[in-house]
Design a protein around this motif. Sequence first.
Motif, PDB file in Angstrom:
ATOM      1  N   ILE A 111     -17.902 -17.059  45.263  1.00  0.00           N
ATOM      2  CA  ILE A 111     -17.136 -18.041  44.499  1.00  0.00           C
ATOM      3  C   ILE A 111     -17.585 -18.071  43.040  1.00  0.00           C
ATOM      4  O   ILE A 111     -16.757 -18.239  42.129  1.00  0.00           O
ATOM      5  CB  ILE A 111     -17.174 -19.448  45.158  1.00  0.00           C
ATOM      6  N   GLN A 112     -18.869 -17.898  42.781  1.00  0.00           N
ATOM      7  CA  GLN A 112     -19.348 -17.829  41.399  1.00  0.00           C
ATOM      8  C   GLN A 112     -18.756 -16.616  40.687  1.00  0.00           C
ATOM      9  O   GLN A 112     -18.347 -16.705  39.525  1.00  0.00           O
ATOM     10  CB  GLN A 112     -20.877 -17.764  41.363  1.00  0.00           C
ATOM     11  N   TYR A 113     -18.699 -15.491  41.393  1.00  0.00           N
ATOM     12  CA  TYR A 113     -18.140 -14.261  40.814  1.00  0.00           C
ATOM     13  C   TYR A 113     -16.652 -14.437  40.504  1.00  0.00           C
ATOM     14  O   TYR A 113     -16.188 -14.089  39.422  1.00  0.00           O
ATOM     15  CB  TYR A 113     -18.364 -13.098  41.787  1.00  0.00           C
ATOM     16  N   ILE A 114     -15.908 -14.986  41.459  1.00  0.00           N
ATOM     17  CA  ILE A 114     -14.469 -15.185  41.258  1.00  0.00           C
ATOM     18  C   ILE A 114     -14.231 -16.147  40.096  1.00  0.00           C
ATOM     19  O   ILE A 114     -13.379 -15.898  39.233  1.00  0.00           O
ATOM     20  CB  ILE A 114     -13.808 -15.700  42.555  1.00  0.00           C
ATOM     21  N   THR A 115     -14.996 -17.222  40.046  1.00  0.00           N
ATOM     22  CA  THR A 115     -14.858 -18.196  38.961  1.00  0.00           C
ATOM     23  C   THR A 115     -15.168 -17.562  37.615  1.00  0.00           C
ATOM     24  O   THR A 115     -14.449 -17.776  36.633  1.00  0.00           O
ATOM     25  CB  THR A 115     -15.773 -19.412  39.215  1.00  0.00           C
ATOM     26  N   LYS A 116     -16.218 -16.758  37.561  1.00  0.00           N
ATOM     27  CA  LYS A 116     -16.597 -16.065  36.318  1.00  0.00           C
ATOM     28  C   LYS A 116     -15.455 -15.173  35.840  1.00  0.00           C
ATOM     29  O   LYS A 116     -15.078 -15.197  34.665  1.00  0.00           O
ATOM     30  CB  LYS A 116     -17.859 -15.241  36.559  1.00  0.00           C
ATOM     31  N   LEU A 117     -14.880 -14.381  36.744  1.00  0.00           N
ATOM     32  CA  LEU A 117     -13.778 -13.496  36.361  1.00  0.00           C
ATOM     33  C   LEU A 117     -12.556 -14.284  35.911  1.00  0.00           C
ATOM     34  O   LEU A 117     -11.885 -13.897  34.943  1.00  0.00           O
ATOM     35  CB  LEU A 117     -13.398 -12.573  37.518  1.00  0.00           C
ATOM     36  N   ARG A 118     -12.267 -15.379  36.580  1.00  0.00           N
ATOM     37  CA  ARG A 118     -11.104 -16.192  36.200  1.00  0.00           C
ATOM     38  C   ARG A 118     -11.304 -16.831  34.829  1.00  0.00           C
ATOM     39  O   ARG A 118     -10.368 -16.906  34.028  1.00  0.00           O
ATOM     40  CB  ARG A 118     -10.819 -17.245  37.265  1.00  0.00           C
ATOM     41  N   ILE A 119     -12.498 -17.280  34.532  1.00  0.00           N
ATOM     42  CA  ILE A 119     -12.787 -17.844  33.209  1.00  0.00           C
ATOM     43  C   ILE A 119     -12.656 -16.761  32.143  1.00  0.00           C
ATOM     44  O   ILE A 119     -12.053 -16.993  31.085  1.00  0.00           O
ATOM     45  CB  ILE A 119     -14.180 -18.497  33.184  1.00  0.00           C
ATOM     46  N   GLU A 120     -13.207 -15.583  32.404  1.00  0.00           N
ATOM     47  CA  GLU A 120     -13.085 -14.478  31.446  1.00  0.00           C
ATOM     48  C   GLU A 120     -11.627 -14.128  31.194  1.00  0.00           C
ATOM     49  O   GLU A 120     -11.217 -13.914  30.050  1.00  0.00           O
ATOM     50  CB  GLU A 120     -13.853 -13.254  31.944  1.00  0.00           C
ATOM     51  N   ARG A 121     -10.828 -14.075  32.252  1.00  0.00           N
ATOM     52  CA  ARG A 121      -9.407 -13.757  32.102  1.00  0.00           C
ATOM     53  C   ARG A 121      -8.678 -14.848  31.322  1.00  0.00           C
ATOM     54  O   ARG A 121      -7.836 -14.565  30.481  1.00  0.00           O
ATOM     55  CB  ARG A 121      -8.744 -13.532  33.454  1.00  0.00           C
ATOM     56  N   ALA A 122      -9.014 -16.101  31.578  1.00  0.00           N
ATOM     57  CA  ALA A 122      -8.393 -17.214  30.856  1.00  0.00           C
ATOM     58  C   ALA A 122      -8.747 -17.157  29.370  1.00  0.00           C
ATOM     59  O   ALA A 122      -7.889 -17.401  28.515  1.00  0.00           O
ATOM     60  CB  ALA A 122      -8.832 -18.545  31.456  1.00  0.00           C
ATOM     61  N   LEU A 123      -9.991 -16.821  29.052  1.00  0.00           N
ATOM     62  CA  LEU A 123     -10.394 -16.700  27.653  1.00  0.00           C
ATOM     63  C   LEU A 123      -9.645 -15.564  26.958  1.00  0.00           C
ATOM     64  O   LEU A 123      -9.225 -15.704  25.804  1.00  0.00           O
ATOM     65  CB  LEU A 123     -11.904 -16.484  27.543  1.00  0.00           C
ATOM     66  N   GLN A 124      -9.476 -14.443  27.659  1.00  0.00           N
ATOM     67  CA  GLN A 124      -8.718 -13.327  27.086  1.00  0.00           C
ATOM     68  C   GLN A 124      -7.274 -13.729  26.820  1.00  0.00           C
ATOM     69  O   GLN A 124      -6.716 -13.423  25.764  1.00  0.00           O
ATOM     70  CB  GLN A 124      -8.751 -12.115  28.027  1.00  0.00           C
ATOM     71  N   LEU A 125      -6.670 -14.424  27.758  1.00  0.00           N
ATOM     72  CA  LEU A 125      -5.296 -14.885  27.592  1.00  0.00           C
ATOM     73  C   LEU A 125      -5.201 -15.865  26.432  1.00  0.00           C
ATOM     74  O   LEU A 125      -4.285 -15.792  25.610  1.00  0.00           O
ATOM     75  CB  LEU A 125      -4.791 -15.523  28.883  1.00  0.00           C
ATOM     76  N   SER A 126      -6.144 -16.776  26.336  1.00  0.00           N
ATOM     77  CA  SER A 126      -6.164 -17.754  25.253  1.00  0.00           C
ATOM     78  C   SER A 126      -6.273 -17.060  23.892  1.00  0.00           C
ATOM     79  O   SER A 126      -5.567 -17.418  22.944  1.00  0.00           O
ATOM     80  CB  SER A 126      -7.335 -18.720  25.444  1.00  0.00           C
ATOM     81  N   GLU A 127      -7.147 -16.060  23.792  1.00  0.00           N
ATOM     82  CA  GLU A 127      -7.293 -15.303  22.539  1.00  0.00           C
ATOM     83  C   GLU A 127      -6.001 -14.574  22.199  1.00  0.00           C
ATOM     84  O   GLU A 127      -5.580 -14.544  21.041  1.00  0.00           O
ATOM     85  CB  GLU A 127      -8.456 -14.319  22.649  1.00  0.00           C
ATOM     86  N   HIS A 128      -5.368 -13.998  23.199  1.00  0.00           N
ATOM     87  CA  HIS A 128      -4.107 -13.283  22.980  1.00  0.00           C
ATOM     88  C   HIS A 128      -3.028 -14.240  22.489  1.00  0.00           C
ATOM     89  O   HIS A 128      -2.300 -13.944  21.550  1.00  0.00           O
ATOM     90  CB  HIS A 128      -3.666 -12.584  24.267  1.00  0.00           C
TER      91      HIS A 128
END
Length: 98
Positions: free
Chosen positions: A62-79
Amino acid sequence: MGCEFVDSMQFRNVTQSINRAREYIRLHLEENLTLNSCAQVVHLSPSYFAGAFKKENGMTLIQYITKLRIERALQLSEHLQTMANVRSGARGGGMLYC
């Protein structure tokens, strides 16, 4: 020598299974990922998978999945921020690059 070989092969197989699980998770991040579903993908029991995953990654599933989801959200936000800046520049007389 025989037991060491078997242990080595089992370790390699578990590592490969965890790598396959990580790839599956990356490809299905937007889905409801559970311990059971991820373990099922790599044909391991959920309890064994949970321990092996944590040992390989240094964090729980769950920590791994959460980490990846946060990273993806940050990338989307930057885009999205970049797209907003481009559009506001176009309205201000700048050139629009699409």
